[in-house]
Design a protein around this motif. Structure first.
Motif, PDB file in Angstrom:
ATOM      1  N   GLY A  25      19.249   0.849  45.345  1.00 58.61           N
ATOM      2  CA  GLY A  25      20.479   1.033  44.559  1.00 58.61           C
ATOM      3  C   GLY A  25      21.038   2.435  44.741  1.00 58.61           C
ATOM      4  O   GLY A  25      22.251   2.635  44.861  1.00 58.61           O
ATOM      5  N   SER A  28      22.431   2.580  48.154  1.00 59.28           N
ATOM      6  CA  SER A  28      23.691   1.838  48.170  1.00 59.28           C
ATOM      7  C   SER A  28      24.778   2.636  47.461  1.00 59.28           C
ATOM      8  O   SER A  28      25.914   2.732  47.938  1.00 59.28           O
ATOM      9  CB  SER A  28      23.476   0.478  47.496  1.00 59.28           C
ATOM     10  OG  SER A  28      24.698  -0.188  47.382  1.00 59.28           O
ATOM     11  N   LYS A  29      24.417   3.207  46.305  1.00 56.74           N
ATOM     12  CA  LYS A  29      25.384   4.005  45.543  1.00 56.74           C
ATOM     13  C   LYS A  29      25.821   5.220  46.348  1.00 56.74           C
ATOM     14  O   LYS A  29      27.005   5.551  46.417  1.00 56.74           O
ATOM     15  CB  LYS A  29      24.752   4.426  44.211  1.00 56.74           C
ATOM     16  CG  LYS A  29      25.672   5.199  43.333  1.00 56.74           C
ATOM     17  CD  LYS A  29      24.970   5.576  42.031  1.00 56.74           C
ATOM     18  CE  LYS A  29      25.852   6.487  41.207  1.00 56.74           C
ATOM     19  NZ  LYS A  29      25.168   6.958  40.003  1.00 56.74           N
ATOM     20  N   SER A  30      24.851   5.881  46.973  1.00 56.32           N
ATOM     21  CA  SER A  30      25.150   7.066  47.785  1.00 56.32           C
ATOM     22  C   SER A  30      26.053   6.704  48.951  1.00 56.32           C
ATOM     23  O   SER A  30      27.034   7.401  49.246  1.00 56.32           O
ATOM     24  CB  SER A  30      23.850   7.692  48.288  1.00 56.32           C
ATOM     25  OG  SER A  30      24.127   8.735  49.185  1.00 56.32           O
ATOM     26  N   ASP A  32      28.023   4.051  49.067  1.00 51.82           N
ATOM     27  CA  ASP A  32      29.320   3.669  48.517  1.00 51.82           C
ATOM     28  C   ASP A  32      30.154   4.916  48.168  1.00 51.82           C
ATOM     29  O   ASP A  32      31.368   4.953  48.437  1.00 51.82           O
ATOM     30  CB  ASP A  32      29.143   2.785  47.266  1.00 51.82           C
ATOM     31  CG  ASP A  32      28.671   1.377  47.602  1.00 51.82           C
ATOM     32  OD1 ASP A  32      28.768   1.000  48.800  1.00 51.82           O
ATOM     33  OD2 ASP A  32      28.225   0.672  46.680  1.00 51.82           O
ATOM     34  N   GLU A  33      29.492   5.911  47.566  1.00 55.50           N
ATOM     35  CA  GLU A  33      30.206   7.163  47.228  1.00 55.50           C
ATOM     36  C   GLU A  33      30.707   7.850  48.496  1.00 55.50           C
ATOM     37  O   GLU A  33      31.837   8.339  48.550  1.00 55.50           O
ATOM     38  CB  GLU A  33      29.288   8.099  46.439  1.00 55.50           C
ATOM     39  CG  GLU A  33      29.048   7.658  45.017  1.00 55.50           C
ATOM     40  CD  GLU A  33      28.025   8.542  44.313  1.00 55.50           C
ATOM     41  OE1 GLU A  33      27.473   9.480  44.959  1.00 55.50           O
ATOM     42  OE2 GLU A  33      27.766   8.304  43.125  1.00 55.50           O
TER      43      GLU A  33
END
Length: 159
Positions: A25, A28-30, A32-33
């Motif tokens: 996560g 994925s978040k990194s 996505d950012e």
């Protein structure tokens, strides 16, 4: 228990820790950012490019207007210079014509004065010659009558 078993156990523990810590996560978040930052940067770059194109178009339009205005100013200056040259030429011609007419008048007056002076001298010489000729031949009364008649005749011819 062989090494394969422990490697499998270690792998399962590792995967468990990774899942427990929510590493996928976070990755994925990194990601996505990072993708969002890249997308924002691309959008800013696109917007800046459009602004630059608009500025370029505006400056090109202003340059064309300035060039047209400069050409108009040059054309106006050429027309004004032509008019000034034409006016100066006309004034020069008028001045020369006036001076020529004045010179012709002066020459005509000088000719008339010279003719009148020559006539006056001729009359004086004729009168003096006639007086000398008649002084020896005629008496005073005859001389006076001849003199008066000659003067009247000359006056009539001069007028």
């Amino acid at each position: 228990m062989d090494a394969t078993f422990w490697a499998t156990v270690a792998l399962v523990i590792f995967v468990g820790v990774v899942l427990y810590l929510k590493v996928p996560g976070m990755l994925s978040k990194s990601l996505d950012e990072r993708a969002e930052r890249i997308r924002a940067e691309l959008e800013d770059a696109r917007r800046l490019r459009e602004e630059a194109q608009q500025l370029l178009a505006e400056y090109q339009r202003k340059r064309k207007e300035a060039e047209k205005e400069a050409a108009d100013i040059v054309d106006l200056a050429k027309r004004e210079a032509g008019l000034l040259a034409e006016e100066a030429h006309k004034k020069t011609e008028e001045y020369v014509a006036r001076r020529t007419a004045l010179a012709e008048l002066k020459i005509g007056q000088a000719e008339r004065d010279a003719v009148n002076e020559v006539r006056a001298n001729a009359v004086d010489l004729a009168v003096e010659a006639a007086r000398q000729i008649f002084a020896g031949k005629a008496d005073a009364k005859t001389n006076a009558d001849l003199f008066k008649g000659s003067v009247q005749e000359l006056k009539a011819k001069l007028n």
